[in-house]
Design an enzyme around this catalytic site. Structure first.
Site, short mmCIF file in Angstrom:
data_model
loop_
_atom_site.label_atom_id
_atom_site.label_comp_id
_atom_site.label_asym_id
_atom_site.label_seq_id
_atom_site.Cartn_x
_atom_site.Cartn_y
_atom_site.Cartn_z
N SER A 45 -12.45 -0.87 2.37
CA SER A 45 -12.98 -0.15 1.36
C SER A 45 -14.51 0.20 1.66
O SER A 45 -14.55 0.80 2.59
CB SER A 45 -12.89 -1.15 0.13
OG SER A 45 -13.20 -0.29 -0.97
N ASP A 128 -1.94 2.02 -2.69
CA ASP A 128 -3.47 1.87 -2.64
C ASP A 128 -3.90 3.21 -3.65
O ASP A 128 -3.80 4.36 -3.35
CB ASP A 128 -4.01 1.92 -1.43
CG ASP A 128 -5.77 1.96 -1.53
OD1 ASP A 128 -6.16 2.09 -2.85
OD2 ASP A 128 -6.38 1.39 -0.49
N HIS A 163 -4.80 -1.93 -2.49
CA HIS A 163 -6.39 -1.83 -1.90
C HIS A 163 -6.66 -3.37 -1.35
O HIS A 163 -7.44 -4.12 -2.39
CB HIS A 163 -7.20 -1.15 -2.99
CG HIS A 163 -8.31 -0.94 -2.44
ND1 HIS A 163 -8.59 0.22 -1.68
CD2 HIS A 163 -9.73 -1.49 -2.64
CE1 HIS A 163 -9.95 0.32 -1.20
NE2 HIS A 163 -10.92 -0.69 -2.00
#
Length: 338
Positions: A45, A128, A163
């Site tokens: 991320s 995601d 994610h």
């Protein structure tokens, strides 16, 4: 008026005590004479964006990178603060590379020609919704534009992961995107060991991972490395295998950048990244020091504890002058010092 100031001072002290205690309990990051030509990074991320930034800015000192749900170099600077587009849109990897070339020519980052020798691992899950696959496609095209050989560039984008980091130590469902952002997924019918996949892509064939660790993760004091307003926490973590604890052991160094809401101080996360993700077991038997720097979630400009890929620490965030990049680079240099 004096009473009001006294109350404010007491409140500030009360809020500061946990951080001061944490820093006081953490030791100094040691000089271990680690191999300066065996330094690599990875991240998820905002940590994935940061891993790309570190790989490009310090390309002369780095051999490879693993990017999980990150984005192309200097995306927020290129698209003038449109961070939503950099997470959900279709940014250009070739434009990011052209920017890196310009900044390289100006001397604010290392020569981009170094990237041709790097080993690169990329991962994007089809479930995601935080950082869409089109963004990771741009990271892939960035490294293609940098002329990273095909054998040095892996892009895993078929998993239905959400994610998150992927670990065969995890229990969270593959498709979720929630704390601690470490999921269990299958790839090609088997539980996927992402730390092993990243380290083997960068360092080559690995020795089998440790069943029992030869050491334990340790806290270290980050404050000697932190310029003012860097947004980093006072405490970071490291895993130093027993074989790497003697100076001059020539061990590698791998830096892991956690994601937003994934630093150790976030409730429900704790040691999920620095202790339980799965890197340490591979590092133990393959003579790699693991460095887990941490972002401060108490910093007013960054309550989610994200690494700076949007410029909240200043416009030079993705250069040698970036407050966070230079701090982590100094940590690595400490480990490689004799």
């Amino acid at each position: 008026m004096q009473l009001r100031r006294m109350i404010r001072s007491l409140v500030f002290l009360a809020l500061s005590l946990p951080l001061l205690a944490s820093s006081a309990l953490a030791g100094d990051l040691p000089k271990l004479g680690a191999a300066p030509d065996k330094v690599s990074i990875s991240g998820l991320s905002s940590g994935g964006f940061m891993a790309v930034q570190y790989d490009v800015v310090y390309s002369a000192d780095t051999m490879g990178v693993g990017v999980v749900a990150g984005g192309p170099f200097a995306c927020d600077a290129i698209y003038l603060g449109n961070f939503a587009f950099c997470m959900q849109g279709m940014p250009s990897g070739t434009l990011a590379y052209a920017t890196a070339q310009m900044w390289s020519a100006a001397g604010t980052i290392d020569p981009v020609s170094n990237l041709t020798r790097h080993k690169v691992y990329l991962f994007s899950g089809t479930s995601d919704t935080v950082v869409k696959q089109t963004v990771m496609d741009a990271v892939h095209s960035f490294y293609q534009a940098a002329k990273v050989p095909g054998a040095n560039l892996i892009y895993e984008n078929k998993s239905d992961a959400g994610h998150a980091f992927i670990s065969d130590h995890a229990t969270a469902e593959c498709t979720v995107s929630q704390a601690p952002y470490v999921n269990e997924c299958k790839v090609k019918g088997s539980l996927y060991d992402q730390p092993g996949a990243i380290l083997s892509q960068i360092y080559g064939p690995l020795q089998p991972r440790a069943v029992t660790l030869s050491a334990q993760p340790v806290a270290f004091d980050q404050t000697p490395f932190l310029p003012p307003l860097s947004g980093l926490a006072s405490t970071g973590y490291a895993y130093i295998p027993a074989s790497c604890q003697t100076a001059g052991s020539n061990c590698g160094v791998h830096v892991v950048f956690h994601g937003c809401l994934q630093s150790a101080e976030v409730p429900g996360v704790g040691d999920a990244v620095y202790g339980r993700l799965g890197y340490n077991e591979w590092a133990d038997t393959n003579h790699i020091i693991m460095l887990y720097p941490q972002i401060d979630t108490h910093y007013a400009l960054n309550p989610n504890g994200c690494w700076d890929w949007t410029g909240y620490t200043g416009p030079a965030f993705a250069t040698h002058y970036g407050l966070q990049l230079s701090a982590v680079h100094a940590m690595v240099q400490r480990l490689t010092s004799q």
